[in-house]
Write an enzyme that holds these catalytic residues in place. Sequence first.
Site, PDB file in Angstrom:
ATOM      1  N   CYS A  56       0.810  -1.226   0.000  1.00 39.76           N
ATOM      2  CA  CYS A  56       0.000   0.000   0.000  1.00 39.76           C
ATOM      3  C   CYS A  56       0.840   1.272   0.000  1.00 39.76           C
ATOM      4  O   CYS A  56       0.601   2.205  -0.778  1.00 39.76           O
ATOM      5  CB  CYS A  56      -0.928   0.005   1.209  1.00 39.76           C
ATOM      6  SG  CYS A  56      -0.114  -0.460   2.756  1.00 39.76           S
ATOM      7  N   HIS A 114      -3.629   6.413   4.057  1.00 37.06           N
ATOM      8  CA  HIS A 114      -2.203   6.618   4.327  1.00 37.06           C
ATOM      9  C   HIS A 114      -1.775   7.993   3.813  1.00 37.06           C
ATOM     10  O   HIS A 114      -2.143   8.391   2.704  1.00 37.06           O
ATOM     11  CB  HIS A 114      -1.350   5.590   3.573  1.00 37.06           C
ATOM     12  CG  HIS A 114      -1.348   4.215   4.156  1.00 37.06           C
ATOM     13  ND1 HIS A 114      -1.984   3.874   5.322  1.00 37.06           N
ATOM     14  CD2 HIS A 114      -0.735   3.072   3.712  1.00 37.06           C
ATOM     15  CE1 HIS A 114      -1.771   2.588   5.565  1.00 37.06           C
ATOM     16  NE2 HIS A 114      -1.037   2.086   4.611  1.00 37.06           N
TER      17      HIS A 114
END
Lengths: 359, 359
Positions: free
Chosen positions: A129, A253
């Site tokens: 990710c 994120h």
Amino acid sequence: MKSYNVAVVGATGAVGTRMLEQLTHTTLPIASVKALASKRSAGKTVKFGDQDLIVETLTEDSFENIDLALFSAGGSVSAKYAPFAVKAGAVVVDNTSHFRQNPDVPLVVPEVNPHALDSHHGIIACPNCSTIQMMIALEPIRKVYGLKRIIVSTYQAIGGAGNRAMDEAREQLKSVLNDGVDPTQLSADILPSAGDKKHYPIAFNALPQIDVFTDNDYTYEEMKMTHETKKIMEDDTIAVSATCVRIPVLIGHSESVYLETEKVADIDDVKRLIAQFPGAVLEDDVAHQIYPQAIESVGKRETFVGRIRKDLDVANGIHLWCVSDNLLKGAAWNSVQIAETLHERDLIHPVSELKFEAK
Amino acid sequence: MKSYNVAVVGATGAVGTRMLEQLTHTTLPIASVKALASKRSAGKTVKFGDQDLIVETLTEDSFENIDLALFSAGGSVSAKYAPFAVKAGAVVVDNTSHFRQNPDVPLVVPEVNPHALDSHHGIIACPNCSTIQMMIALEPIRKVYGLKRIIVSTYQAIGGAGNRAMDEAREQLKSVLNDGVDPTQLSADILPSAGDKKHYPIAFNALPQIDVFTDNDYTYEEMKMTHETKKIMEDDTIAVSATCVRIPVLIGHSESVYLETEKVADIDDVKRLIAQFPGAVLEDDVAHQIYPQAIESVGKRETFVGRIRKDLDVANGIHLWCVSDNLLKGAAWNSVQIAETLHERDLIHPVSELKFEAK
């Protein structure tokens, strides 16, 4: 027209449920979807659009008649079962780290290196990710100005550690806010890494450990950013050092990225390049306080980029801030997008030579 | 023995209350303490050890017979009233940014540049919270190996924006956790910067803005780290670029710091140097998952340093992670520590020449 029988392995997880959701909004022609998980989850139902799918236990025989299998149930599950899927004639898109550095496995961000899919041998790896969103932010710059070096500090969401980690974080926060518990006295069973010995609270904390440590005092998460960047950008000379940190955000994120280009870049041009790049959204207008924010990224497929500015001293140095939904572009959507790209390139078919031993 | 009449300006604030608390655990001989604040807070009581102090309204005449005044009530309050304190014969330790870049004002971290106090003209500035802890982490390295460059990404606590910001964050978190409100729908009145136009939720978010933006697209908070580092380390050649980010932590700033030394440093020696440096605590044992954590820093005066490791590519590059209680070493304790150091050097007395115009 060709349409596919699709299996989702790890269908009850944070990523698996989102893979099913992304498959309801895809250009991929789907004939059927099969939900697979461990024995523990078998019999549960998961949503695929309006349908309730009954989760089946993953076995070596689960992949009969499956054309495409999306894996997100942990590295050891992929290690064991992905070869059986390939042997049964399926193409695997694996969201775990297990196969990422295997030279026979393309590691793909579709906006960056779709051509790598052409040489697949039945397994394609979806990058980590934290790497994926950085690739989306940096590839438009790299293509024009070259890329020598990256220093990245991450602000990673708890969701990357799964649903149980998010549940635990919510409980910890409630204990502090509703019951006045001191954060240092909270119990913790999952973060920073379920597989490591000690566990620490994430509520009102910042944990500079994601995954376990390697021999060089970097974590595996940090080394993933180093190795995966080189593989995706097909350039071993790009220097990448990362500091990966978990913060009390559930999903989304954020990353503070410093990069050095080969040629000195014009910042307005960099902004234009990012704005034009597929999958990237420029959010950079500091006069109006416009910059990417984690909470705004949730549920979106794009990577948001802002705070783009010159280093104060180094002519070819640039700083930027990029944010993305780690469960979508960071996992489920990038996996489904790989599948779409495989379909567009007519690459979903049984392999002629088995490179991965099913045992 | 000499003892001092001390005034605390901004005595009801997050920093002011901690200044009073730190003054109860100080080597500074104290004769009396006077609590000052705006008219709004006058009449409230604040704790000084077992005593209840009644807060008085700050006026131009508040500093009669005061020997030492600690200011933490915002830059405009210091700008207006600190000169009156000096005129009345007090020495001022100012925790705001107002005087920090004034060449007649020492900017001091007592472990780093206490000698700068010797040339004071009545006002000493306490550096910004994010700068102070970085100085504690880097000075031991700089002294032995030299320092060419810093790239820092901060993970700053909400407490730096005051008690109201912490209250708002708690309410936002409760709305999400207890009432299921979507974080994007939360109301916000303070962060990222009370003085700026737009306000964003901090709950489950990371905000890449602290203080307002300057003309070069860096924020003032970021430029404070650049300018203050050069002044404290007395070296304009040190390159510093910062990215300052607010995260959902109440107290305790964390920082991911990359630095380049003049001479290539030995990492074990760097760890030893930090362990020996006053005010620094080495917490670096990744084999046992030991590294600094924000929640563990709360209430402590030290700066905690860990995750010290070589850059993967640059021989003179080092990465580290440092954490400190932003309201103590970042503000209240550093201010009281400056006062202690002034006392040790017999520097608390009226100035002979007034450099700051009281008007």
